[in-house]
Enzyme design. Structure first.
Site, PDB file in Angstrom:
ATOM      1  N   ALA A 158      -4.394  22.506   3.458  1.00 31.37           N
ATOM      2  CA  ALA A 158      -3.551  21.394   3.902  1.00 31.37           C
ATOM      3  C   ALA A 158      -3.752  21.218   5.399  1.00 31.37           C
ATOM      4  O   ALA A 158      -4.170  22.149   6.095  1.00 31.37           O
ATOM      5  CB  ALA A 158      -2.087  21.677   3.601  1.00 31.37           C
ATOM      6  N   TRP A 172      10.823  23.016  14.277  1.00 34.00           N
ATOM      7  CA  TRP A 172      11.080  21.592  14.002  1.00 34.00           C
ATOM      8  C   TRP A 172      12.519  21.260  14.344  1.00 34.00           C
ATOM      9  O   TRP A 172      13.439  21.645  13.620  1.00 34.00           O
ATOM     10  CB  TRP A 172      10.805  21.288  12.522  1.00 34.00           C
ATOM     11  CG  TRP A 172       9.350  21.425  12.199  1.00 34.00           C
ATOM     12  CD1 TRP A 172       8.393  20.483  12.393  1.00 34.00           C
ATOM     13  CD2 TRP A 172       8.674  22.575  11.665  1.00 34.00           C
ATOM     14  NE1 TRP A 172       7.172  20.966  12.013  1.00 34.00           N
ATOM     15  CE2 TRP A 172       7.306  22.246  11.563  1.00 34.00           C
ATOM     16  CE3 TRP A 172       9.076  23.859  11.280  1.00 34.00           C
ATOM     17  CZ2 TRP A 172       6.356  23.132  11.080  1.00 34.00           C
ATOM     18  CZ3 TRP A 172       8.131  24.736  10.803  1.00 34.00           C
ATOM     19  CH2 TRP A 172       6.793  24.382  10.711  1.00 34.00           C
ATOM     20  N   ARG A 211      12.116  13.855  15.025  1.00 34.16           N
ATOM     21  CA  ARG A 211      12.545  15.159  15.571  1.00 34.16           C
ATOM     22  C   ARG A 211      13.529  14.939  16.718  1.00 34.16           C
ATOM     23  O   ARG A 211      13.379  13.982  17.490  1.00 34.16           O
ATOM     24  CB  ARG A 211      11.342  15.961  16.080  1.00 34.16           C
ATOM     25  CG  ARG A 211      10.449  16.402  14.944  1.00 34.16           C
ATOM     26  CD  ARG A 211       9.367  17.366  15.384  1.00 34.16           C
ATOM     27  NE  ARG A 211       8.361  17.468  14.323  1.00 34.16           N
ATOM     28  CZ  ARG A 211       7.248  18.167  14.395  1.00 34.16           C
ATOM     29  NH1 ARG A 211       6.979  18.852  15.498  1.00 34.16           N
ATOM     30  NH2 ARG A 211       6.397  18.186  13.390  1.00 34.16           N
ATOM     31  N   VAL A 218       1.062  27.997   5.410  1.00 28.47           N
ATOM     32  CA  VAL A 218      -0.382  28.215   5.245  1.00 28.47           C
ATOM     33  C   VAL A 218      -0.739  29.640   5.658  1.00 28.47           C
ATOM     34  O   VAL A 218      -0.072  30.252   6.489  1.00 28.47           O
ATOM     35  CB  VAL A 218      -1.220  27.211   6.089  1.00 28.47           C
ATOM     36  CG1 VAL A 218      -1.166  25.821   5.491  1.00 28.47           C
ATOM     37  CG2 VAL A 218      -0.791  27.199   7.540  1.00 28.47           C
ATOM     38  N   HIS A 266       8.325  16.423   9.368  1.00 29.24           N
ATOM     39  CA  HIS A 266       6.866  16.342   9.206  1.00 29.24           C
ATOM     40  C   HIS A 266       6.575  15.766   7.821  1.00 29.24           C
ATOM     41  O   HIS A 266       7.511  15.571   7.028  1.00 29.24           O
ATOM     42  CB  HIS A 266       6.195  17.710   9.397  1.00 29.24           C
ATOM     43  CG  HIS A 266       6.813  18.844   8.621  1.00 29.24           C
ATOM     44  ND1 HIS A 266       6.308  20.118   8.614  1.00 29.24           N
ATOM     45  CD2 HIS A 266       7.895  18.892   7.795  1.00 29.24           C
ATOM     46  CE1 HIS A 266       7.054  20.911   7.845  1.00 29.24           C
ATOM     47  NE2 HIS A 266       8.010  20.185   7.341  1.00 29.24           N
ATOM     48  N   GLN A 269       2.751  10.960  11.108  1.00 27.91           N
ATOM     49  CA  GLN A 269       1.813  12.039  10.803  1.00 27.91           C
ATOM     50  C   GLN A 269       0.960  11.584   9.628  1.00 27.91           C
ATOM     51  O   GLN A 269       1.360  10.685   8.874  1.00 27.91           O
ATOM     52  CB  GLN A 269       2.546  13.327  10.403  1.00 27.91           C
ATOM     53  CG  GLN A 269       3.140  14.075  11.586  1.00 27.91           C
ATOM     54  CD  GLN A 269       3.597  15.480  11.215  1.00 27.91           C
ATOM     55  OE1 GLN A 269       3.727  15.824  10.035  1.00 27.91           O
ATOM     56  NE2 GLN A 269       3.861  16.289  12.226  1.00 27.91           N
TER      57      GLN A 269
HETATM   58  C1  FA5 Z   1       3.378  20.188  11.706  1.00 27.36           C
HETATM   59  O1  FA5 Z   1       4.236  19.317  11.692  1.00 27.36           O
HETATM   60  C2  FA5 Z   1       2.788  20.707  10.413  1.00 27.36           C
HETATM   61  N1  FA5 Z   1       3.494  20.153   9.307  1.00 27.36           N
HETATM   62  C3  FA5 Z   1       1.297  20.394  10.347  1.00 27.36           C
HETATM   63  C4  FA5 Z   1       0.577  21.120   9.281  1.00 27.36           C
HETATM   64  C5  FA5 Z   1       0.412  20.526   8.036  1.00 27.36           C
HETATM   65  C6  FA5 Z   1       0.092  22.408   9.520  1.00 27.36           C
HETATM   66  C7  FA5 Z   1      -0.273  21.215   7.020  1.00 27.36           C
HETATM   67  C8  FA5 Z   1      -0.564  23.093   8.504  1.00 27.36           C
HETATM   68  C9  FA5 Z   1      -0.747  22.490   7.273  1.00 27.36           C
HETATM   69  P1  FA5 Z   1       3.137  20.189  14.281  1.00 27.36           P
HETATM   70  O2  FA5 Z   1       4.568  20.358  14.590  1.00 27.36           O
HETATM   71  O3  FA5 Z   1       2.179  20.859  15.168  1.00 27.36           O
HETATM   72  O4  FA5 Z   1       2.800  20.622  12.828  1.00 27.36           O
HETATM   73  O5  FA5 Z   1       2.815  18.636  14.246  1.00 27.36           O
HETATM   74  C10 FA5 Z   1       1.556  18.146  13.816  1.00 27.36           C
HETATM   75  C11 FA5 Z   1       1.126  16.991  14.706  1.00 27.36           C
HETATM   76  O6  FA5 Z   1       2.158  16.013  14.753  1.00 27.36           O
HETATM   77  C12 FA5 Z   1       0.908  17.394  16.153  1.00 27.36           C
HETATM   78  O7  FA5 Z   1      -0.391  17.882  16.343  1.00 27.36           O
HETATM   79  C13 FA5 Z   1       1.107  16.082  16.868  1.00 27.36           C
HETATM   80  O8  FA5 Z   1      -0.065  15.323  16.833  1.00 27.36           O
HETATM   81  C14 FA5 Z   1       2.162  15.412  16.038  1.00 27.36           C
HETATM   82  N2  FA5 Z   1       3.482  15.581  16.664  1.00 27.36           N
HETATM   83  C15 FA5 Z   1       4.328  16.614  16.563  1.00 27.36           C
HETATM   84  N3  FA5 Z   1       5.445  16.427  17.288  1.00 27.36           N
HETATM   85  C16 FA5 Z   1       5.297  15.208  17.870  1.00 27.36           C
HETATM   86  C17 FA5 Z   1       6.118  14.419  18.736  1.00 27.36           C
HETATM   87  N4  FA5 Z   1       7.318  14.810  19.128  1.00 27.36           N
HETATM   88  N5  FA5 Z   1       5.643  13.218  19.138  1.00 27.36           N
HETATM   89  C18 FA5 Z   1       4.440  12.796  18.718  1.00 27.36           C
HETATM   90  N6  FA5 Z   1       3.618  13.479  17.895  1.00 27.36           N
HETATM   91  C19 FA5 Z   1       4.039  14.682  17.485  1.00 27.36           C
END
Ligand code: FA5
Length: 357
Positions: A325, A165, A212, A269, A186, A226
């Protein structure tokens, strides 16, 4: 302009006053000056009024002739006054219309009708799908402590997973010197915040904005939404996670959807997965599908069973409670659903894009 004389009026003096008054009036450019002109010629002590008063000193015959001329002069000057006022008003209007580029003859513009932003629409749709399955909706702060964004999620300082992140830190001195402030990367910090304040059973979804420090491209924004999901209780298993998310996929993308889980890593998780749905735009037959890039599958979220360390962190009995989650990006889901090819359209404020939803 000359002072009126005490001499008895003559046809010549009346004509002279009329000529000079008319010439003077033509030179005046504003209504205040015109009014002064009116007072000095036609007012109670004005030049022409004084002339009219002087008629009484004339012989009867002469009074009749000169009196008629004086009345005619008065009418002429009054008409010219009216005309000059009209001209000045018109000139003022034209000048202001040219300067302000305002065309007062154009019909008014109809008021623009607003509508919900596509992200708001999809966030509401996602939340409604979970509300129908018994989940509540909560929201949390966008400016967050390191403690909730990382520490409580089993990501201590120095843990390499923090690199997953790219964080925007807030320049703030915590008086205790212990806490660092950031823009949440997130919605997962709400897991601990919700669990700290409630006892199981818990079923909530958390929609909200995240930030981010990322270079933007067709699928990445530096700010995006999100929707987090959290379910904690007795006897919750991975089968519950699969069943809930399968039902969500059916509600969002249609009855026919298949889902796929693959192992993934998130420190909070265990086990962790990413969930995909089968591509609704093609058969995965390699014909150049833009949406799934011919893989036949579209990744829509990260998920998993809540790590025991996270449950311990909020004081839950891990022998008694388990939970799952998940976290998904609504813009990416909207892109899939509506065939949008670039995430940057969402926040570039182009009405041609926004009006389509
Ligand atoms: C997470 O942020 C975890 N907190 C998700 C999670 C929650 C996992 C609970 C397990 C249990 P990730 O970095 O993959 O995961 O982001 C989740 C979703 O946010 C991605 O699948 C995407 O749809 C969205 N996302 C992430 N980064 C970006 C970005 N820069 N721009 C747009 N959407 C994004």
């Amino acid at each position: 302009m000359t002072e009126s004389s005490a001499q008895p009026p003559t046809a010549e003096s009346i004509e002279a006053i009329t000529i000079s008054a008319s010439a003077e009036l033509d030179r005046l450019e504003n209504l205040e000056a015109v009014d002064q002109w009116r007072v000095s010629y036609l007012g109670r002590r004005g030049m022409l009024t004084t002339v009219l008063r002087g008629l009484s000193s004339l012989e009867v015959e002469e009074r009749r002739t000169v009196g008629a001329l004086a009345n005619q002069a008065k009418n002429t000057l009054e008409e010219r006054l009216e005309e000059r006022v009209r001209q000045i008003n018109e000139a003022t209007l034209t000048r202001s219309a040219n300067q302000d580029r305002l065309d007062v003859t154009l019909p008014g513009r109809p008021a623009l009708e607003g509508r919900l932003h596509p992200t708001t629409q999809i966030v509401r749709e996602i939340c409604s799908a979970f509300v129908a399955m018994g989940f509540g909706v909560v929201e949390g702060p966008e400016v967050e402590w390191d403690h909730y964004n990382f520490e409580m999620l089993n990501i201590p300082k120095g843990h390499p997973a923090r690199d997953m992140w790219n964080t925007l830190w807030v320049d703030y001195e915590d008086p205790t010197g212990e806490q660092a402030m950031l823009l949440r990367t997130h919605t997962s910090p709400m897991q601990a915040r919700v669990m700290e304040n409630r006892e199981p059973p818990i079923r909530v979804v958390v929609p909200g904005k995240c930030y981010r420090y990322e270079a933007t491209d067709a699928t990445h924004e530096w700010h995006f939404y999100q929707v987090e999901g959290l379910a904690v209780g007795e006897g919750i298993t991975f089968a519950d996670l699969k069943g809930t998310l399968y039902e969500f996929a059916r509600r969002m993308f249609g009855e026919e959807r298949q889902i796929r889980f693959r192992c993934d890593y998130f420190p909070f998780v265990e086990p962790g997965v990413d969930m995909s749905i089968d591509c609704f735009a093609c058969e995965g037959d390699g014909n150049g599908c833009r949406i799934c890039r011919d893989s036949g599958w579209i990744e829509i979220m990260g998920a998993g069973m809540i790590h025991p360390k996270v449950l311990e962190g909020v004081g839950y009995d891990t022998e008694r409670y388990t939970g799952f989650a998940f976290g998904m990006g609504p813009e990416r889901i909207a892109m899939l659903k509506y065939g949008i090819d670039d995430i940057r359209h969402f926040y570039s404020n182009d009405l041609r894009f926004l009006r389509q939803f």
